[in-house]
Design a protein around this motif. Structure first.
Motif, short mmCIF file in Angstrom:
data_model
loop_
_atom_site.label_atom_id
_atom_site.label_comp_id
_atom_site.label_asym_id
_atom_site.label_seq_id
_atom_site.Cartn_x
_atom_site.Cartn_y
_atom_site.Cartn_z
N GLY A 35 0.84 -1.19 0.00
CA GLY A 35 0.00 0.00 0.00
C GLY A 35 0.87 1.24 0.00
O GLY A 35 2.10 1.16 0.16
N LEU A 36 0.26 2.38 -0.18
CA LEU A 36 0.99 3.64 -0.22
C LEU A 36 1.64 3.96 1.11
O LEU A 36 1.24 3.45 2.15
CB LEU A 36 0.03 4.78 -0.60
N SER A 37 2.65 4.81 1.06
CA SER A 37 3.25 5.32 2.29
C SER A 37 2.18 6.04 3.10
O SER A 37 1.43 6.86 2.58
CB SER A 37 4.38 6.30 1.94
N GLY A 38 2.07 5.71 4.37
CA GLY A 38 1.06 6.33 5.23
C GLY A 38 -0.27 5.63 5.24
O GLY A 38 -1.22 6.06 5.90
N SER A 39 -0.38 4.51 4.51
CA SER A 39 -1.67 3.80 4.45
C SER A 39 -1.94 3.00 5.73
O SER A 39 -3.09 2.69 6.03
CB SER A 39 -1.70 2.85 3.24
N GLY A 40 -0.88 2.68 6.47
CA GLY A 40 -1.07 1.94 7.72
C GLY A 40 -0.51 0.53 7.69
O GLY A 40 -0.83 -0.29 8.56
N LYS A 41 0.36 0.23 6.74
CA LYS A 41 0.93 -1.12 6.61
C LYS A 41 1.66 -1.56 7.88
O LYS A 41 1.39 -2.63 8.43
CB LYS A 41 1.90 -1.18 5.42
N ASN A 126 2.26 -20.25 0.13
CA ASN A 126 2.82 -19.64 1.35
C ASN A 126 2.58 -18.13 1.42
O ASN A 126 2.97 -17.50 2.41
CB ASN A 126 4.34 -19.87 1.40
N PHE A 127 1.96 -17.56 0.40
CA PHE A 127 1.92 -16.10 0.22
C PHE A 127 0.51 -15.57 0.36
O PHE A 127 -0.42 -16.04 -0.32
CB PHE A 127 2.47 -15.77 -1.17
N ILE A 128 0.32 -14.60 1.24
CA ILE A 128 -0.97 -13.94 1.40
C ILE A 128 -0.77 -12.44 1.16
O ILE A 128 -0.12 -11.76 1.95
CB ILE A 128 -1.57 -14.17 2.80
N GLU A 129 -1.30 -11.96 0.05
CA GLU A 129 -1.16 -10.54 -0.29
C GLU A 129 -2.27 -9.73 0.38
O GLU A 129 -3.45 -10.03 0.20
CB GLU A 129 -1.23 -10.34 -1.81
N ILE A 130 -1.86 -8.73 1.13
CA ILE A 130 -2.81 -7.88 1.85
C ILE A 130 -2.68 -6.45 1.34
O ILE A 130 -1.65 -5.81 1.53
CB ILE A 130 -2.54 -7.92 3.37
N HIS A 131 -3.71 -5.98 0.68
CA HIS A 131 -3.70 -4.60 0.19
C HIS A 131 -4.26 -3.68 1.26
O HIS A 131 -5.44 -3.77 1.60
CB HIS A 131 -4.53 -4.48 -1.09
N VAL A 132 -3.40 -2.84 1.79
CA VAL A 132 -3.84 -1.82 2.75
C VAL A 132 -4.28 -0.62 1.93
O VAL A 132 -3.48 0.22 1.52
CB VAL A 132 -2.71 -1.47 3.74
N ASP A 133 -5.56 -0.58 1.66
CA ASP A 133 -6.14 0.36 0.71
C ASP A 133 -6.45 1.68 1.39
O ASP A 133 -7.20 1.74 2.37
CB ASP A 133 -7.43 -0.26 0.13
N CYS A 134 -5.84 2.74 0.88
CA CYS A 134 -6.08 4.08 1.42
C CYS A 134 -5.78 5.08 0.31
O CYS A 134 -4.69 5.04 -0.28
CB CYS A 134 -5.17 4.33 2.63
N PRO A 135 -6.72 5.96 -0.02
CA PRO A 135 -6.50 6.91 -1.12
C PRO A 135 -5.29 7.80 -0.89
O PRO A 135 -4.93 8.11 0.26
CB PRO A 135 -7.79 7.74 -1.11
N LEU A 136 -4.66 8.19 -1.99
CA LEU A 136 -3.47 9.03 -1.92
C LEU A 136 -3.74 10.30 -1.10
O LEU A 136 -2.91 10.68 -0.26
CB LEU A 136 -3.03 9.42 -3.34
N GLU A 137 -4.90 10.91 -1.31
CA GLU A 137 -5.17 12.18 -0.62
C GLU A 137 -5.22 12.00 0.90
O GLU A 137 -4.82 12.89 1.66
CB GLU A 137 -6.45 12.84 -1.13
N VAL A 138 -5.71 10.84 1.35
CA VAL A 138 -5.76 10.57 2.79
C VAL A 138 -4.36 10.32 3.33
O VAL A 138 -3.98 10.84 4.39
CB VAL A 138 -6.68 9.36 3.09
N CYS A 139 -3.57 9.52 2.60
CA CYS A 139 -2.19 9.25 3.02
C CYS A 139 -1.38 10.55 3.07
O CYS A 139 -0.60 10.78 3.99
CB CYS A 139 -1.53 8.28 2.05
N ASN A 177 -9.55 -1.44 4.26
CA ASN A 177 -9.64 -0.02 3.93
C ASN A 177 -9.38 0.80 5.20
O ASN A 177 -10.24 0.89 6.07
CB ASN A 177 -11.03 0.30 3.36
N THR A 178 -8.18 1.37 5.28
CA THR A 178 -7.82 2.10 6.50
C THR A 178 -8.30 3.55 6.48
O THR A 178 -8.12 4.26 7.47
CB THR A 178 -6.29 2.07 6.71
N ALA A 179 -8.89 3.96 5.37
CA ALA A 179 -9.45 5.31 5.32
C ALA A 179 -10.83 5.33 5.97
O ALA A 179 -11.19 6.28 6.66
CB ALA A 179 -9.54 5.80 3.89
N ASP A 180 -11.59 4.26 5.76
CA ASP A 180 -12.97 4.21 6.25
C ASP A 180 -13.15 3.40 7.53
O ASP A 180 -14.08 3.63 8.30
CB ASP A 180 -13.89 3.63 5.17
N ASP A 181 -12.25 2.43 7.74
CA ASP A 181 -12.42 1.52 8.88
C ASP A 181 -11.33 1.75 9.92
O ASP A 181 -10.20 2.14 9.59
CB ASP A 181 -12.36 0.06 8.40
#
Length: 200
Positions: A35-41, A126-139, A177-181
């Motif tokens: 996820g983007l920098s600041g998304s909460g990864k 062995n791989f679980i991809e987790i997208h920490v979704d957060c819009p650029l403007e929020v990050c 979704n770390t912007a809404d949740d």
């Protein structure tokens, strides 16, 4: 001189991953937070590690800034260096999997091809991809480390979301979704979906 790789012969050890899985009682996985920098990864990975540690799972976090401070301190943020950064991390994660450890990686890993290479290298099972979704403007509004401000001022080259692209996962194994949740809600979602995948 010949090809030096001809003289590299991997050694087979007596104790295998299967032995460690049987002893530990769970399946090691790579939990790949992207996820983007600041998304909460890193925040989410840390919270999840605490939960797993408290349930007696062996865990380890590989975090972007930490890895770049040591193992990958010779790399910049060009596309080529980003690719090598992810390759090395994937190799390290593969070793952790073999050791029976659940490894949580928190890296922007902006390119789909690199994330696919990571999945292929450690094994799709062995791989679980987790997208920490957060819009650029929020990050950018959060700008936890002040990096977006520097990037906008031209002080940081190849900054993801500003001067370098982020290719969003189309079908991640898990999306939060770390912007809404809230952190608690995102963590609960991760636990619900991950625990069945690591249980024997």
């Amino acid at each position: 001189m010949g090809d030096y790789k001809e003289n590299i012969i991997p050694h087979s050890h007596s104790i295998t991953k299967s032995d460690r899985v049987a002893k530990n009682g769970y399946q090691p996985k790579v939990l790949w937070f992207t996820g983007l920098s600041g998304s909460g990864k890193s925040t989410l990975a840390s919270a999840l590690e605490v939960h797993l540690h408290n349930k007696d799972y062996s865990t380890y976090i590989l975090d972007g800034d930490n890895i770049r401070s040591g193992l990958n301190n010779d790399l910049d943020f060009s596309d080529r260096s980003r690719q090598e950064n992810i390759r090395r991390i994937s190799e390290v994660a593969k070793l952790f999997i073999d050791a029976g450890v659940i490894v949580l990686t928190a890296f922007i890993s902006p390119f789909k091809s690199d994330r696919k290479s990571a999945r292929d290298l450690v094994g799709p099972e062995n791989f679980i991809e987790i997208h920490v979704d957060c819009p650029l403007e929020v990050c950018e509004e959060r700008d936890v480390k002040g990096l977006y401000k520097k990037a906008r001022a031209g002080q940081i080259k190849f900054f993801t979301g500003i001067s370098s692209p982020f290719e969003e996962p189309e079908n991640p194994d898990i999306r939060v979704n770390t912007a809404d949740d809230s952190l608690e809600d995102c963590l609960a979602e991760l636990i619900k979906k991950i625990e069945p995948k690591i249980s024997l």
